[in-house]
Design an enzyme around this catalytic site. Structure first.
Site, PDB file in Angstrom:
ATOM      1  N   ARG A  91       0.909  -1.126  -0.084  1.00 10.63           N
ATOM      2  CA  ARG A  91       0.222   0.068  -0.065  1.00 10.63           C
ATOM      3  C   ARG A  91       0.728   1.359   0.086  1.00 10.63           C
ATOM      4  NH1 ARG A  91      -2.695   3.960   3.712  1.00 10.63           N
ATOM      5  NH2 ARG A  91      -1.498   3.118   5.321  1.00 10.63           N
ATOM      6  N   HIS A 135      -2.770  10.603   1.439  1.00  7.72           N
ATOM      7  CA  HIS A 135      -2.297  10.617   2.653  1.00  7.72           C
ATOM      8  C   HIS A 135      -1.531  12.043   3.147  1.00  7.72           C
ATOM      9  CE1 HIS A 135      -0.635   7.037   5.563  1.00  7.72           C
ATOM     10  NE2 HIS A 135      -0.187   8.209   6.133  1.00  7.72           N
ATOM     11  N   GLU A 180      -6.900   7.948   7.036  1.00  4.62           N
ATOM     12  CA  GLU A 180      -6.972   8.483   8.288  1.00  4.62           C
ATOM     13  C   GLU A 180      -7.365   9.888   8.176  1.00  4.62           C
ATOM     14  OE1 GLU A 180      -3.800   7.831  11.120  1.00  4.62           O
ATOM     15  OE2 GLU A 180      -3.931   5.916  10.827  1.00  4.62           O
ATOM     16  N   ASN A 304      -6.580   1.282  10.362  1.00  8.22           N
ATOM     17  CA  ASN A 304      -5.467   1.300  11.124  1.00  8.22           C
ATOM     18  C   ASN A 304      -5.275   1.321  12.471  1.00  8.22           C
ATOM     19  OD1 ASN A 304      -4.552   1.797   8.339  1.00  8.22           O
ATOM     20  ND2 ASN A 304      -3.934   3.910   8.645  1.00  8.22           N
ATOM     21  N   TYR A 306      -3.002   1.225  16.355  1.00  8.30           N
ATOM     22  CA  TYR A 306      -1.829   1.277  17.218  1.00  8.30           C
ATOM     23  C   TYR A 306      -2.239   0.963  18.659  1.00  8.30           C
ATOM     24  CZ  TYR A 306       0.523   2.745  13.139  1.00  8.30           C
ATOM     25  OH  TYR A 306       0.987   2.702  11.661  1.00  8.30           O
ATOM     26  N   GLU A 363      -2.819  -0.518   8.522  1.00  6.45           N
ATOM     27  CA  GLU A 363      -1.435  -0.250   9.429  1.00  6.45           C
ATOM     28  C   GLU A 363      -1.636  -0.781  10.523  1.00  6.45           C
ATOM     29  OE1 GLU A 363      -0.623   3.890   9.760  1.00  6.45           O
ATOM     30  OE2 GLU A 363      -1.054   4.475   7.728  1.00  6.45           O
TER      31      GLU A 363
HETATM   32  C1  FCB Z   1      -0.505   6.508  10.874  1.00  5.15           C
HETATM   33  C2  FCB Z   1      -0.342   7.273   9.758  1.00  5.15           C
HETATM   34  C3  FCB Z   1       1.113   6.803   9.322  1.00  5.15           C
HETATM   35  C4  FCB Z   1       2.248   6.691  10.307  1.00  5.15           C
HETATM   36  C5  FCB Z   1       1.589   5.791  11.540  1.00  5.15           C
HETATM   37  C6  FCB Z   1       2.789   5.727  12.607  1.00  5.15           C
HETATM   38  O1  FCB Z   1      -1.212   7.551  11.849  1.00  5.15           O
HETATM   39  O2  FCB Z   1      -1.285   6.822   8.969  1.00  5.15           O
HETATM   40  O3  FCB Z   1       1.546   7.809   8.307  1.00  5.15           O
HETATM   41  O4  FCB Z   1       2.607   8.027  10.589  1.00  5.15           O
HETATM   42  O5  FCB Z   1       0.445   6.455  11.998  1.00  5.15           O
END
Ligand code: FCB
Length: 460
Positions: A91, A135, A180, A304, A306, A363
């Site tokens: 991607r 992006h 995002e 995405n 984290y 992500e």
């Molecule tokens: C996300 C973004 C990506 C990168 C990661 C760590 O929010 O989409 O560009 O910065 O975090």
């Protein structure tokens, strides 16, 4: 064969293997401004990030994306790295100002030709290109016409989408409209952490609505010009938690952050309505028929993810809430982000229940500040462990019924990590920035072995 690390209900790791669909997509992700460099080469116009990075204090160490990973010139080497990783898919994003230097009007053949080379190289290597249209690197020329605050931007974005669809639609099926949207809108218009650097709730709500209109326009354009297209939108989704879970004000703050962060885009795009917390705020920017323009059928939901996020009430803040830290005792990655694979599993299940679209995790990954050891190797055990536990949580979500069809690590390469500059590294591949040498980390070797083991299982 690699063993997964699985968390049982008490959080203790146990070895176990649960199956994923045989055509599960394993990939890696990047984005244009974070890796390409070559910002003033071959006719590329400036983006809002070029301008934003020039202002002292905006980016750690005064870093910019001017050189980044020099991927514009080293893309062939990067494709070879992906080939060694055995990923099925890559991607990337197109830099709008590289193909339309002023954002609209005359296109730039040299910029368009770069993505031809990249796409053709990927296809020749057996890697499917997944193209994201946006992006965050808006052409600066459009910013000067109001950017996301100008309703005309939905049309400008539609024209850009048409250019991309006509040029690459013969070779690309997988398109994402935005990466995002809640991050660049909330950080750009609510907290002044991204361009255009505003703290203005009215502007924030207006920008949100125009991004949603552009999304709907983009879906229609892609659908019209690429008959076999598979269209998605990429949202960051994570639990929004109250800093003080027993404080009613903090609970309300977390709910409002949840509306802005997790629901301001998926709900109008997929359910045809704004979250109740935001409907009244967006209303002044709406015209008759807008929700129909926004809510267009798409094919997949890009997640995405984290870490969970935290909010606290802050009466002095313009949005009425402030970001808060995770509790002190939670497990963290080397850059301090909370590690909570159960939250990932629950997020996947929640997205599936709410929207009933196939999910691709576009992500997920871990940041660190590592460097090569004396032998020149980058032994990133913590990233390997993070990826194992998160992929295991994904398997749990699939076992519990979520339709998850792919997983892309953020990121292929260490890169320009926005406000943190080059300090935070997320790559499977280490970049020695002065020499631009690429060093696959331990995690890259692990990921390649894991993909191979999955392929062998599919054969058996
Ligand atoms: C996300 C973004 C990506 C990168 C990661 C760590 O929010 O989409 O560009 O910065 O975090």
């Amino acid at each position: 064969m690699e063993d997964d690390v699985v968390l049982d209900r008490g959080g203790a790791p146990v070895a176990e293997r649960r199956e994923l669909p045989h055509d599960f997509v394993w990939g890696v992700s990047t984005s244009s401004y974070q890796i390409e460099g070559a910002t003033d080469v071959d006719g590329r116009g400036p983006s809002v990030w070029d301008a934003y990075c020039r202002v002292p204090g905006h980016i750690a160490n005064g870093d910019t994306g001017d050189l980044a990973c020099d991927h514009y010139h080293r893309y062939a080497e990067d494709i070879s790295l992906m080939r060694k990783l055995r990923v099925h898919a890559y991607r990337f994003s197109v830099a709008w100002p590289r193909v339309l230097p002023k954002g609209r009007g005359a296109s730039n053949e040299a910029g368009l030709a770069f993505y031809d080379r990249l796409i053709d190289g990927l296809l020749a290597a057996g890697i499917e290109p997944w193209l994201c249209l946006y992006h965050w690197d808006l052409p600066q020329a459009l910013q000067e016409e109001g950017g996301w605050l100008n309703r005309d931007i939905a049309g400008w974005y539609g024209d850009y989408a048409e250019l991309v669809a006509r040029r690459y639609g013969d070779r690309i099926r997988r398109f994402a409209t935005f990466n995002e949207p809640s991050v660049f809108s909330l950080f750009g218009y609510g907290f002044a952490w991204h361009p255009p650097g505003l703290v203005d709730p009215v502007a924030l709500n207006r920008a949100i609505h125009h991004v949603n209109l552009a999304h709907g326009r983009g879906v229609d354009v892609l659908r019209a010009h690429v008959p076999r297209s598979s269209i998605g939108a990429i949202h960051n989704v994570q639990p929004s938690r109250a800093a003080g879970p027993r404080s009613a004000a903090d609970v309300a703050a977390a709910k409002l952050l949840d509306a802005y962060w997790n629901r301001a885009f998926p709900e109008p795009q997929l359910l045809g309505r704004y979250p109740e917390e935001l409907a009244r705020l967006v209303e002044p920017h709406m015209q008759a028929g807008d929700l129909d323009r926004i809510c267009r059928p798409i094919d997949w939901f890009g997640v995405n993810h984290y870490s969970p996020i935290y909010a606290k009430a802050a009466s002095e803040a313009v949005l009425g809430f402030a970001w808060a830290d995770a509790p002190a005792d939670v497990p963290r990655s080397p850059i301090g982000w909370q590690v909570d694979p159960i939250a990932f599993r629950d997020t996947l299940l929640d997205v599936w229940r709410r929207y009933r679209l196939p999910i691709y995790v576009t992500e997920n990954g871990a940041g660190a500040n590592e460097s090569p050891d004396g032998a020149g190797e980058v032994v990133d055990h913590e990233r390997v462990r993070y990826l194992k536990t998160y992929i295991s949580a994904l398997r749990d979500a699939v076992a519990a019924g979520a339709d998850v069809r792919g997983y892309f690590v953020w990121s292929l390469l260490d890169n320009f990590e926005w406000g943190a500059g080059y300090a935070n590294r997320f790559g499977l591949v280490y970049i020695d920035y002065p020499s631009q040498r690429r060093i696959p980390k331990e995690s890259a070797h692990w990921y390649a072995r894991m993909i191979r083991a999955e392929a062998l299982r599919g054969l058996g």
